[in-house]
Design an enzyme around this catalytic site. Structure first.
Site, short mmCIF file in Angstrom:
data_model
loop_
_atom_site.label_atom_id
_atom_site.label_comp_id
_atom_site.label_asym_id
_atom_site.label_seq_id
_atom_site.Cartn_x
_atom_site.Cartn_y
_atom_site.Cartn_z
N GLY A 118 0.82 -1.21 0.00
CA GLY A 118 0.00 0.00 0.00
C GLY A 118 0.85 1.25 0.00
N ALA B 67 23.11 -7.73 22.56
CA ALA B 67 22.52 -8.42 23.73
C ALA B 67 21.24 -7.69 24.14
CB ALA B 67 23.51 -8.47 24.89
N GLU C 146 28.03 -7.44 22.52
CA GLU C 146 27.22 -6.25 22.79
C GLU C 146 28.14 -5.02 22.80
OE1 GLU C 146 23.95 -5.18 23.37
OE2 GLU C 146 24.95 -3.25 23.67
N VAL D 277 20.56 -5.93 16.24
CA VAL D 277 21.05 -4.67 16.80
C VAL D 277 19.95 -3.60 16.81
CG1 VAL D 277 23.47 -5.09 16.22
CG2 VAL D 277 21.98 -3.99 14.53
N GLY D 278 18.71 -4.02 16.79
CA GLY D 278 17.60 -3.09 16.82
C GLY D 278 16.80 -3.13 15.53
N HIS E 64 -1.97 -17.62 48.86
CA HIS E 64 -0.80 -18.37 49.31
C HIS E 64 -0.99 -19.84 49.01
CE1 HIS E 64 2.56 -19.62 51.77
NE2 HIS E 64 1.78 -20.54 52.33
P1 FAD Z 1 4.41 -5.23 12.28
O1 FAD Z 1 4.06 -6.34 13.16
O2 FAD Z 1 5.81 -5.13 11.78
O3 FAD Z 1 3.41 -5.32 11.05
C1 FAD Z 1 3.45 -4.45 9.98
C2 FAD Z 1 2.82 -5.13 8.79
O4 FAD Z 1 2.65 -4.17 7.77
C3 FAD Z 1 3.65 -6.24 8.18
O5 FAD Z 1 2.83 -7.33 7.86
C4 FAD Z 1 4.20 -5.62 6.91
O6 FAD Z 1 4.42 -6.58 5.89
C5 FAD Z 1 3.07 -4.70 6.53
N1 FAD Z 1 3.45 -3.56 5.70
C6 FAD Z 1 4.43 -2.67 5.91
N2 FAD Z 1 4.42 -1.72 4.97
C7 FAD Z 1 3.39 -2.02 4.14
C8 FAD Z 1 2.87 -1.43 2.99
N3 FAD Z 1 3.38 -0.31 2.50
N4 FAD Z 1 1.81 -2.02 2.39
C9 FAD Z 1 1.27 -3.16 2.89
N5 FAD Z 1 1.72 -3.77 3.98
C10 FAD Z 1 2.78 -3.21 4.61
N6 FAD Z 1 6.71 -7.56 21.03
C11 FAD Z 1 6.04 -7.88 22.15
O7 FAD Z 1 5.26 -7.06 22.65
N7 FAD Z 1 6.20 -9.09 22.76
C12 FAD Z 1 7.05 -10.01 22.27
O8 FAD Z 1 7.19 -11.10 22.84
C13 FAD Z 1 7.77 -9.71 21.09
N8 FAD Z 1 8.62 -10.61 20.56
C14 FAD Z 1 9.27 -10.30 19.40
C15 FAD Z 1 10.17 -11.23 18.89
C16 FAD Z 1 10.85 -10.95 17.73
C17 FAD Z 1 11.80 -11.98 17.17
C18 FAD Z 1 10.64 -9.72 17.05
C19 FAD Z 1 11.33 -9.41 15.77
C20 FAD Z 1 9.76 -8.78 17.56
C21 FAD Z 1 9.08 -9.06 18.75
N9 FAD Z 1 8.21 -8.14 19.32
C22 FAD Z 1 7.55 -8.45 20.49
C23 FAD Z 1 7.96 -6.84 18.71
C24 FAD Z 1 6.65 -6.90 17.92
O9 FAD Z 1 6.76 -7.91 16.94
C25 FAD Z 1 6.37 -5.56 17.28
O10 FAD Z 1 6.38 -4.55 18.27
C26 FAD Z 1 5.04 -5.57 16.59
O11 FAD Z 1 4.98 -6.59 15.62
C27 FAD Z 1 4.78 -4.23 15.93
O12 FAD Z 1 3.51 -4.25 15.36
P2 FAD Z 1 3.14 -3.34 14.10
O13 FAD Z 1 1.74 -3.70 13.76
O14 FAD Z 1 3.49 -1.94 14.37
O15 FAD Z 1 4.10 -3.82 12.94
P1 NAD Z 2 17.28 -4.03 21.07
O1 NAD Z 2 17.26 -2.57 20.92
O2 NAD Z 2 16.48 -4.67 22.14
O3 NAD Z 2 18.77 -4.52 21.30
C1 NAD Z 2 19.80 -4.24 20.41
C2 NAD Z 2 21.11 -4.36 21.14
O4 NAD Z 2 22.14 -4.32 20.19
C3 NAD Z 2 21.36 -3.21 22.11
O5 NAD Z 2 21.77 -3.72 23.35
C4 NAD Z 2 22.44 -2.39 21.43
O6 NAD Z 2 23.30 -1.74 22.34
C5 NAD Z 2 23.17 -3.47 20.66
N1 NAD Z 2 23.90 -2.99 19.48
C6 NAD Z 2 23.52 -2.04 18.60
N2 NAD Z 2 24.44 -1.92 17.62
C7 NAD Z 2 25.40 -2.83 17.89
C8 NAD Z 2 26.60 -3.21 17.24
N3 NAD Z 2 27.00 -2.63 16.11
N4 NAD Z 2 27.35 -4.19 17.79
C9 NAD Z 2 26.95 -4.81 18.95
N5 NAD Z 2 25.83 -4.48 19.60
C10 NAD Z 2 25.06 -3.51 19.07
O7 NAD Z 2 16.92 -4.61 19.63
P2 NAD Z 2 16.54 -6.07 19.14
O8 NAD Z 2 17.01 -7.10 20.10
O9 NAD Z 2 16.98 -6.13 17.73
O10 NAD Z 2 14.98 -6.03 19.18
C11 NAD Z 2 14.26 -5.00 18.51
C12 NAD Z 2 13.04 -4.66 19.26
O11 NAD Z 2 12.05 -5.67 19.06
C13 NAD Z 2 13.19 -4.58 20.76
O12 NAD Z 2 13.73 -3.37 21.19
C14 NAD Z 2 11.78 -4.73 21.20
O13 NAD Z 2 11.16 -3.49 21.09
C15 NAD Z 2 11.22 -5.70 20.20
N6 NAD Z 2 11.20 -7.05 20.77
C16 NAD Z 2 10.46 -7.26 21.88
C17 NAD Z 2 10.44 -8.50 22.47
C18 NAD Z 2 9.64 -8.70 23.72
O14 NAD Z 2 8.81 -7.87 24.01
N7 NAD Z 2 9.86 -9.77 24.46
C19 NAD Z 2 11.16 -9.55 21.93
C20 NAD Z 2 11.93 -9.30 20.80
C21 NAD Z 2 11.93 -8.04 20.22
#
Ligand code: FAD
Ligand code: NAD
Length: 474
Positions: free
Chosen positions: A122, A189, A211, A277-278, A451
């Site tokens: 989109g 990390a 990290e 790394v984010g 408890h």
């Molecule tokens: P997204 O989930 O990224 O969804 C965006 C959607 O939009 C995608 O389907 C994409 O394909 C679609 N899209 C993008 N641009 C367009 C376009 N132009 N046209 C059509 N479609 C498009 N968060 C938690 O709270 N708890 C967790 O345990 C957790 N675990 C995670 C584990 C991992 C490995 C990762 C990577 C992330 C995790 N997160 C977790 C973070 C969480 O996944 C995100 O915060 C969340 O998915 C964000 O939701 P969103 O709807 O903003 O975007």
């Molecule tokens: P993050 O921001 O949690 O961690 C990235 C880490 O990489 C940081 O500690 C940062 O200092 C380090 N870093 C950055 N550049 C680096 C480099 N060049 N070399 C070494 N270390 C470096 O990011 P993520 O782990 O990629 O996850 C992305 C986001 O997805 C999270 O911040 C979180 O919002 C979301 N997420 C949430 C969950 C959950 O809610 N349980 C799980 C997975 C992901």
């Protein structure tokens, strides 16, 4: 123009699909456009979270925890299992099945709420029109009074360690490894590095996490991070702090890494490298040049406190805007925006969004850390309680970690609650409710907790704020 909607949502992740459902519930004619392609090559609703994020990572964390417990927890209960093996097909297949169940479930919810799904990319055009480009290159344009942008985020790529999907992988790759790598390198990390690093460590990989920052898990409270670091080290996770990757070279069957820390330059060979790394807002191809929607200094869609972009009828939510990149934060924004569009009183409080890291022990918090309060000059008092003194935790053989409650020194209002230990992903909800109701440590202390439960640690930590915990010296 093929159709006119009240609301078009771009993106069907937890932010977008929830916004679409709430909008439809409020009687608005709603469409949702999403481009995500599932493992079967078909449209898969649910975004990052359901396809390659929250849900699949928790599926693998739970499976790997069962396996790890066989050798690390069950013997203490007098149970031994010999020659336990992991069948990788079942391990990954179970995860895929769960993903399919939930992504398919969104389709059902869309049907039930009469939301029109569109499959394709989109692009917002001027005047709240959305051009949709299908996988086959076909184009159509739909329009709406309101457009909600929910495009989510994608992993940040390091220029010297580009993803190749085989040796150098992102989160999606790390959820789909078919053979346990002997040596797994992880860059970062953070939350993904720790969760997915734990999965493969539990299955027997030798996991090394590099990290860049000198402090471990600096987003969390320092006491919590310290306890977690100690436990991760016991589990065999190697975490090198202050370590900056400078080179990652894919050789025949391995990745040769060069990194620098305070002691100089080091080499490390791994079989696979996960770069975590984010993440960054995914806005490529989302906005035509003349829409007027602006990006902020970090490339996120700029919005006000009501998630409005400043362009009439255009809103943005989820990972692509400011605030924590968490599924539940995006979903709450989705609900709030749909309600604002419908003329109702939407609500989102970013101050009480809980964080959970699903490692063992789990880590969870809401509100401010001690360091943040110190930096802000806010007077505070602290109460802590260890799970070692909680009967239920000891019975479970999981008596690790603590609950820490931080309250305002003068008003007693709860400012932050930080937990590391068993089941804290669930325990944090009580703290969030108390904080959302502007509660005090005294409020938590006066509530009856069953408890023996893990929640007694929250109760005792709240009592400990005023030095009256019962089951420890104050
Ligand atoms: P997204 O989930 O990224 O969804 C965006 C959607 O939009 C995608 O389907 C994409 O394909 C679609 N899209 C993008 N641009 C367009 C376009 N132009 N046209 C059509 N479609 C498009 N968060 C938690 O709270 N708890 C967790 O345990 C957790 N675990 C995670 C584990 C991992 C490995 C990762 C990577 C992330 C995790 N997160 C977790 C973070 C969480 O996944 C995100 O915060 C969340 O998915 C964000 O939701 P969103 O709807 O903003 O975007
Ligand atoms: P993050 O921001 O949690 O961690 C990235 C880490 O990489 C940081 O500690 C940062 O200092 C380090 N870093 C950055 N550049 C680096 C480099 N060049 N070399 C070494 N270390 C470096 O990011 P993520 O782990 O990629 O996850 C992305 C986001 O997805 C999270 O911040 C979180 O919002 C979301 N997420 C949430 C969950 C959950 O809610 N349980 C799980 C997975 C992901």
């Amino acid at each position: 123009m093929s159709d006119k909607f009240d609301v078009i949502v771009i993106g069907a992740g937890p932010a977008g699909y929830v916004a679409a459902i709430r909008a439809a519930q409020l009687g608005l004619k709603t469409a949702c456009v999403d481009a995500f392609v599932g493992k079967d090559g078909k449209q898969a609703l649910g975004g990052t979270c359901l396809n390659v994020g929250c849900i699949p990572s928790k599926a693998l964390l739970d499976s790997s925890k069962q396996y790890f417990n066989l050798s690390h927890n069950l013997p203490a209960h007098g149970i031994t299992v010999e020659n336990a093996k992991v069948d990788m097909g079942t391990f990954i297949g179970r995860k895929d099945k769960i993903v399919k169940q939930f992504t398919g479930g969104i389709g059902q919810l869309f049907k039930a709420n009469k939301i029109t799904p569109f499959f394709g990319k989109g692009k917002l055009l001027k005047g709240n029109n959305v051009e949709i480009t299908g996988n086959d290159g076909s184009k159509q344009t739909i329009s709406a009074t309101n457009v909600i942008l929910a495009p989510g985020s994608v992993p940040i790529e390091l220029p010297f360690a580009k993803f190749d999907g085989k040796n150098i992988i992102d989160n999606a790759g790390a959820l789909d490894i078919n053979e346990v790598p002997k040596r797994l390198g992880v860059i970062g990390a953070g939350v993904i590095g720790l969760e997915l690093g734990s999965v493969w460590n539990r299955l027997g990989s030798q996991v090394t996490i590099l990290e860049a920052l000198p402090d471990f898990l600096s987003v969390a409270d320092a006491d919590v991070a310290k306890i977690a670091a100690k436990e991760f080290a016991k589990q065999g996770l190697t975490i090198k702090l202050g370590a900056k990757l400078t080179k990652a070279e894919v050789k025949k069957n391995e990745v040769a890494l060069t990194y620098e820390d305070k002691d100089g330059s080091h080499e490390l060979a791994v079989d696979k490298l996960l770069v975590a790394v984010g993440r960054r807002a995914y806005t490529e191809g989302l906005l035509a040049d003349d829409t007027g929607v602006k990006l902020d200094e970090r490339g996120r869609i700029a919005v006000d406190e009501h998630n409005h972009t400043g362009v009439d009828g255009v809103w943005a939510i989820g990972d692509a805007v400011r605030g924590p990149m968490l599924a539940h934060k995006g979903s709450e924004e989705g609900v709030a925006v749909a309600e604002w569009i419908a003329g109702k009183a939407g609500h989102i409080n970013l101050e009480t969004v809980p964080w959970v890291i699903y490692t063992e022990p789990e880590i969870a918090w809401a509100g401010k850390t001690e360091k943040q309060l110190k930096d802000e000059g806010v007077p505070y008092k602290i109460g802590t309680f260890p799970f070692a003194a909680i009967g239920r935790a000891v019975a479970m053989n999981e008596a690790i970690g603590q609950v820490k409650v931080i309250a305002h020194a003068e008003t007693d209002r709860l400012l932050g609650v930080h937990m590391v230990g068993p089941g804290v992903s669930e325990l944090i909800a009580e703290a969030v409710v108390a904080m959302e109701f502007k509660g005090s440590a005294e409020d938590l202390a006066r509530i009856v907790h069953a408890h023996p439960t893990l929640s007694e640690a929250v109760h005792e930590a709240a009592l400990s704020v005023d030095k009256r915990a019962i089951h420890k010296g104050n």
